[in-house]
Motif scaffolding. Structure first.
Motif, PDB file in Angstrom:
ATOM      1  N   ARG A   1       0.795  -1.204   0.037  1.00  0.00           N
ATOM      2  CA  ARG A   1      -0.065   0.063   0.022  1.00  0.00           C
ATOM      3  C   ARG A   1       0.963   1.181   0.106  1.00  0.00           C
ATOM      4  NH1 ARG A   1      -5.057   1.423  -1.274  1.00  0.00           N
ATOM      5  NH2 ARG A   1      -5.628  -0.943  -0.743  1.00  0.00           N
ATOM      6  N   LEU A   2       0.535   2.067  -1.032  1.00  0.00           N
ATOM      7  CA  LEU A   2       1.459   3.469  -1.115  1.00  0.00           C
ATOM      8  C   LEU A   2       0.593   4.533  -1.240  1.00  0.00           C
ATOM      9  CD1 LEU A   2       4.170   2.836  -3.801  1.00  0.00           C
ATOM     10  CD2 LEU A   2       4.795   3.202  -1.481  1.00  0.00           C
ATOM     11  N   PRO A   3       1.025   5.711  -0.596  1.00  0.00           N
ATOM     12  CA  PRO A   3       0.651   7.135  -1.181  1.00  0.00           C
ATOM     13  C   PRO A   3       0.888   7.450  -2.367  1.00  0.00           C
ATOM     14  CG  PRO A   3       1.675   7.210   1.029  1.00  0.00           C
ATOM     15  CD  PRO A   3       2.168   5.932   0.504  1.00  0.00           C
ATOM     16  N   LEU A   4       0.011   7.993  -2.919  1.00  0.00           N
ATOM     17  CA  LEU A   4       0.272   8.301  -4.315  1.00  0.00           C
ATOM     18  C   LEU A   4       0.345   9.905  -4.544  1.00  0.00           C
ATOM     19  CD1 LEU A   4      -1.880   6.152  -6.993  1.00  0.00           C
ATOM     20  CD2 LEU A   4       0.449   5.842  -6.323  1.00  0.00           C
TER      21      LEU A   4
ATOM     22  N   GLY B   1       4.425   6.974  -3.963  1.00  0.00           N
ATOM     23  CA  GLY B   1       4.424   6.399  -5.404  1.00  0.00           C
ATOM     24  C   GLY B   1       4.173   7.560  -6.319  1.00  0.00           C
ATOM     25  N   VAL B   2       5.121   8.040  -7.233  1.00  0.00           N
ATOM     26  CA  VAL B   2       4.746   9.188  -8.418  1.00  0.00           C
ATOM     27  C   VAL B   2       4.206   8.312  -9.497  1.00  0.00           C
ATOM     28  CG1 VAL B   2       6.013  10.677  -9.778  1.00  0.00           C
ATOM     29  CG2 VAL B   2       6.428  10.530  -7.406  1.00  0.00           C
TER      30      VAL B   2
ATOM     31  N   LEU C   1      -4.544  10.391  -2.184  1.00  0.00           N
ATOM     32  CA  LEU C   1      -4.512   8.856  -2.783  1.00  0.00           C
ATOM     33  C   LEU C   1      -3.802   8.069  -2.095  1.00  0.00           C
ATOM     34  CD1 LEU C   1      -4.853   9.781  -6.872  1.00  0.00           C
ATOM     35  CD2 LEU C   1      -6.796   9.437  -5.104  1.00  0.00           C
ATOM     36  N   THR C   2      -4.446   6.901  -2.022  1.00  0.00           N
ATOM     37  CA  THR C   2      -3.445   5.691  -1.683  1.00  0.00           C
ATOM     38  C   THR C   2      -3.695   4.603  -2.941  1.00  0.00           C
ATOM     39  OG1 THR C   2      -4.897   4.727  -0.331  1.00  0.00           O
ATOM     40  CG2 THR C   2      -3.075   6.085   0.799  1.00  0.00           C
ATOM     41  N   ALA C   3      -2.861   3.556  -2.932  1.00  0.00           N
ATOM     42  CA  ALA C   3      -2.986   2.668  -3.849  1.00  0.00           C
ATOM     43  C   ALA C   3      -2.368   1.223  -3.462  1.00  0.00           C
ATOM     44  CB  ALA C   3      -2.380   3.024  -5.169  1.00  0.00           C
TER      45      ALA C   3
END
Length: 233
Positions: free
Chosen positions: A4-7, A48-49, A117-119
């Motif tokens: 799980r990553l912040p975007l 995440g970019v 956003l997270t993903a």
């Protein structure tokens, strides 16, 4: 393996090993930086970019940045940004310095559980060990890239910098620094195999060099042209 990553959607493509400074002014991304700063010292401070496929980068809230809906759509493959330096500004914003770390594919985006956003993402494979084909291609890409830089730059002495010998590192550097469109860079980022990426870069560099020789022009992203004309005096 997923995580799980912040975007952080941007109008640019980040590659592993490349430096990306950012000025953080939107509140949702200020919250992201504060979250990263508050993590335990041994926790990875990365987000995440992901390059924007269509639409605009700035929006009032995360509900307007959802792939496939609304005003902005995102590419599926991105690169994590490792937070290295943070300077808090008097207005509450931040100037940060990040370095690209590892590539991922977006599996599912969540626009409601955090201010940003997270993903759920899947890590993409990176080459390990020597690759003779990639090493041979790296030598060719280095030569063509130097010729390309010679066409781009007016001063020959500017070409004295060392280029990386590692084929994968070279492939990321060329993709990030050549005057390519976001679409071209995105396609290069999505290639898993270093040799395949270098072959694609040879084709692109030869294309750009031919353009430079003929018309002294290189592709310019449309976003760079979308500026208002100067006001009349």
């Amino acid at each position: 393996m997923t995580a799980r990553l912040p975007l952080f959607p941007l109008t640019t493509v980040l590659f592993p090993g490349l430096v990306l400074p950012l000025h953080i002014f939107e509140e949702r991304y200020r919250a992201l930086v504060r979250h990263l700063v508050d993590l335990p010292p041994d926790a990875p401070r990365e987000f995440g970019v992901v390059a924007i496929r269509s639409g605009w980068e700035v929006a009032p809230g995360p509900d307007r940045i959802t792939p496939g809906t609304g005003e902005v759509t995102l590419h599926e493959v991105g690169c994590t940004a490792d937070l290295r330096e943070v300077a808090e500004l008097t207005d509450g914003g931040f100037d940060i310095v990040t370095v690209g770390r590892r590539r991922f594919r977006v599996i599912e985006i969540d626009s409601t559980s955090a201010p940003y956003l997270t993903a759920e993402v899947q890590w993409l494979p990176e080459p390990s060990g020597p690759d003779e084909a990639a090493a041979q291609l790296a030598a060719r890409v280095t030569a063509v890239f130097r010729q390309y830089l010679g066409l781009m730059r007016a001063e020959p002495e500017q070409l004295s910098e060392q280029l990386p010998e590692d084929p994968t590192v070279l492939s990321h550097l060329v993709a990030a620094t050549a005057a390519l469109t976001v679409a071209d860079r995105q396609r290069l980022l999505a290639i898993d195999d270093t040799a395949a990426r270098l072959r694609a870069e040879l084709r692109l560099l030869n294309r750009e060099a031919a353009l430079l020789r003929q018309v002294r022009a290189v592709p310019v992203p449309l976003a760079e042209l979308a500026t208002a004309p100067p006001a009349p005096n």
